[in-house]
Design an enzyme around this catalytic site. Sequence first.
Site, PDB file in Angstrom:
ATOM      1  N   LYS A 113       0.809  -1.223   0.000  1.00 60.21           N
ATOM      2  CA  LYS A 113       0.000   0.000   0.000  1.00 60.21           C
ATOM      3  C   LYS A 113       0.840   1.268   0.000  1.00 60.21           C
ATOM      4  O   LYS A 113       0.405   2.312  -0.483  1.00 60.21           O
ATOM      5  CB  LYS A 113      -0.928   0.004   1.224  1.00 60.21           C
ATOM      6  CG  LYS A 113      -1.941  -1.137   1.245  1.00 60.21           C
ATOM      7  CD  LYS A 113      -3.123  -0.874   0.349  1.00 60.21           C
ATOM      8  CE  LYS A 113      -4.140  -2.016   0.400  1.00 60.21           C
ATOM      9  NZ  LYS A 113      -5.173  -1.895  -0.636  1.00 60.21           N
TER      10      LYS A 113
ATOM     11  N   GLU B 243      -9.675   5.967   3.219  1.00 57.83           N
ATOM     12  CA  GLU B 243     -10.436   4.879   3.817  1.00 57.83           C
ATOM     13  C   GLU B 243      -9.464   3.741   4.060  1.00 57.83           C
ATOM     14  O   GLU B 243      -8.400   3.677   3.442  1.00 57.83           O
ATOM     15  CB  GLU B 243     -11.549   4.422   2.871  1.00 57.83           C
ATOM     16  CG  GLU B 243     -11.143   3.381   1.819  1.00 57.83           C
ATOM     17  CD  GLU B 243     -10.137   3.883   0.793  1.00 57.83           C
ATOM     18  OE1 GLU B 243      -9.984   5.104   0.650  1.00 57.83           O
ATOM     19  OE2 GLU B 243      -9.475   3.040   0.135  1.00 57.83           O
TER      20      GLU B 243
ATOM     21  N   SER C 177       1.660  -9.547  -0.695  1.00 58.90           N
ATOM     22  CA  SER C 177       1.238  -8.144  -0.602  1.00 58.90           C
ATOM     23  C   SER C 177       1.519  -7.519   0.754  1.00 58.90           C
ATOM     24  O   SER C 177       1.709  -6.313   0.858  1.00 58.90           O
ATOM     25  CB  SER C 177      -0.243  -8.027  -0.950  1.00 58.90           C
ATOM     26  OG  SER C 177      -1.017  -8.838  -0.085  1.00 58.90           O
TER      27      SER C 177
HETATM   28  C1  PLP Z   1      -1.604  -6.890   2.795  1.00 55.69           C
HETATM   29  C2  PLP Z   1      -2.757  -6.579   1.944  1.00 55.69           C
HETATM   30  N1  PLP Z   1      -2.954  -7.259   0.801  1.00 55.69           N
HETATM   31  C3  PLP Z   1      -3.991  -7.022  -0.003  1.00 55.69           C
HETATM   32  C4  PLP Z   1      -4.945  -6.079   0.308  1.00 55.69           C
HETATM   33  C5  PLP Z   1      -6.106  -5.922  -0.613  1.00 55.69           C
HETATM   34  O1  PLP Z   1      -6.082  -4.764  -1.368  1.00 55.69           O
HETATM   35  P1  PLP Z   1      -5.778  -4.792  -2.915  1.00 55.69           P
HETATM   36  O2  PLP Z   1      -6.658  -5.813  -3.531  1.00 55.69           O
HETATM   37  O3  PLP Z   1      -6.088  -3.412  -3.365  1.00 55.69           O
HETATM   38  O4  PLP Z   1      -4.362  -5.127  -3.093  1.00 55.69           O
HETATM   39  C6  PLP Z   1      -4.792  -5.321   1.473  1.00 55.69           C
HETATM   40  C7  PLP Z   1      -5.785  -4.292   1.818  1.00 55.69           C
HETATM   41  O5  PLP Z   1      -5.880  -3.759   2.846  1.00 55.69           O
HETATM   42  C8  PLP Z   1      -3.674  -5.579   2.304  1.00 55.69           C
HETATM   43  O6  PLP Z   1      -3.492  -4.899   3.434  1.00 55.69           O
END
Ligand code: PLP
Lengths: 401, 261
Positions: free
Chosen positions: A94, A116, A383
């Site tokens: 993020k 948000e 992620s």
């Molecule tokens: C570690 C992590 N992965 C994935 C997501 C999902 O978001 P996005 O689909 O936009 O990557 C989030 C959202 O808060 C997150 O904190």
Amino acid sequence: MNSNNKTLPDKNGFFGDYGGKFVPETLMYALEELESTYKKLKDNPEFKDQFYKDLSEFVGRPSPLYFAERLTKHYGTGSIWLKREDLNHTGAHKINNTIGQILLAKHMGKKRIIAETGAGQHGVATATVAARLGLECHIYMGSEDVQRQSLNVYRIKLLGAQVHAVDSGSATLKDALNEALRDWVTNVDDTYYIIGSVTGPHPYPMIVRDFNSVVGEELINQSKELFNSMPNAIVACVGGGSNAMGAFYPFINIKETRLIGVEAGGEGVETGEHAAPLNDGTPGVLHGALSYLMQDDTGQVKGTKSVSAGLDYPGVGPEHSWLKDSGRAEYVAVSDNAALKAFHEVSEFEGIIPALETAHAFAYLDTLMKEFDKKANIIVNVSGRGDKDINTVAEIDGIKF
Amino acid sequence: MNRLTKTLSDLKDNNKKALVAYLVAGDPDISSTIELMNLFVESGVDVIEIGVPFTDPIAEGPIIQKAHDRALKNNISLESIFNMVGEFRKHNNETPLVLMGYLNTFIFYKKLIEENHNNAIDSILVVDIPGELNLKDYGINSSNINTISLISPTTKINRIESIAKNSTGFVYYVTLRGVTGASNLDVNEISNNVEEIKKHASVPTLAGFGIKSVEDAKLLSDCSDGIIIGSSIVQMIEESSKSKEFDRIGNYLTEIKKAIL
Ligand SMILES: Cc1ncc(COP(=O)(O)O)c(C=O)c1O
């Protein structure tokens, strides 16, 4: 359909049939202002230098592409590589987007930042970049998420931002977005809204994708370096879809790489209790964009269910809807239980505690790895890290601190 | 002739200002909504704006949000609203009816809108589309329903003209930066902007969002062709939702109507 280009969105903000700008009139000028600022800056060498300098020195990029030896052995087919977004400052992908957007906010002279958040990672990432510039910062978060991500709530406060718990509707990410949009309508003159995923009205899906594309760009180089070819597949979880989009986008024209998005299957897609609009939704308008949406038979947005706050969202970024329809990307779903199992396995096999969101991507390896032989290279986009989820998982496992 | 167009032009011919009153369909229940619509008419309301409940009403403040939630608990859909309007039309074929809501619910019920049984609905206001566009741009063709577009304090002057042209019912000037029910009216800005809009619009320009007191109503009607009142009515409906005694709302509207004449 022409999936062989990277020219989207079109000038009205559409990816094929999806996207657009569906907002109250008061916000139209703000979106135009943002779009023209972004167009002016995105190829400006000074702006790019600043963006990459911040990513390198403050975030710690590039993030490694790491060979997951024991996980690879466990499946016994292709090599599994981990894109370590969990090692970024603040613990998730993020931050890439917020580093970029805060530069836009600064350039536009905005004094007040709002965002948000679901899992709290985007809230933390936003509060972090706002603190660096000394800007007032307000984070909207569903009250249910305030409970299950309490660690991140405290981090946001430590960073000097205010957290506003949102009780309306389902008290999760969708409602936090509603409330952030209402704040923006009210304070539009001096406020910059940093949306946290590739969702919302044009130009946000494009901007967030572009800033997160640093992930996919690094992957192209790292793949060449580490295994001398392009990966056979990239697997990423999909909530709004920003980590997936950032990894996928630079690969759109690299056809030998399968792009696989994993949605939150909750209790199981067949039960209807999930957060998987690409698997079990129909096109509809929410939060400023037309995209796949979980809705009932009267056009109302349905409640969602997922163990993961960051995936607990009834909509999805419009570019994913387009990638789905055009066939360039595949979208699957895994259940809460499968994600929890993967959460434990990855921790024990690799010494990496993944975020519950990320655990969804890992869980799909159970199915996917059967489709490959030993020569294959599979990348999982890690992620984020799972520190924020310790309380949730402990509670499920019946552990009290 | 479309009832809305006729009513507004009759008012203009007589040098009178329009009073538009808003409620949410099915709050607290469908039969109360019909009762309230009749009460509105008896109290001098010229146009009724019917809120179509939506799970995610991003332009609404807390008062109207809660009303949407209450209505949704009663399973109100656009289909039940068309049935309700049919009921109302059995004894009232004059009062213009406007549906105000969010695009998702309208595109979901394309057929119902195109049919518009007995021409019961006169106009639709979609809160979350750009002012230059209307339902036709989203594949809904309904020639007997006209369009109300929003113009706000932040609308750039170069867009006012095209939005005003797109409005075939009236131009809805949003009087503040904010959601419904907020309270930061700036009468000077409003009056300047309405004057600018009137240069371009061939239909009347009405002002709404944040109008509560009789004084607000008077001030804003002086610089426009009429006013729209929402949150303060919805608040009173909430307060009377158990007793179902709505007299106070009738008195309030009568007083407003007197003040803006
Ligand atoms: C570690 C992590 N992965 C994935 C997501 C999902 O978001 P996005 O689909 O936009 O990557 C989030 C959202 O808060 C997150 O904190």
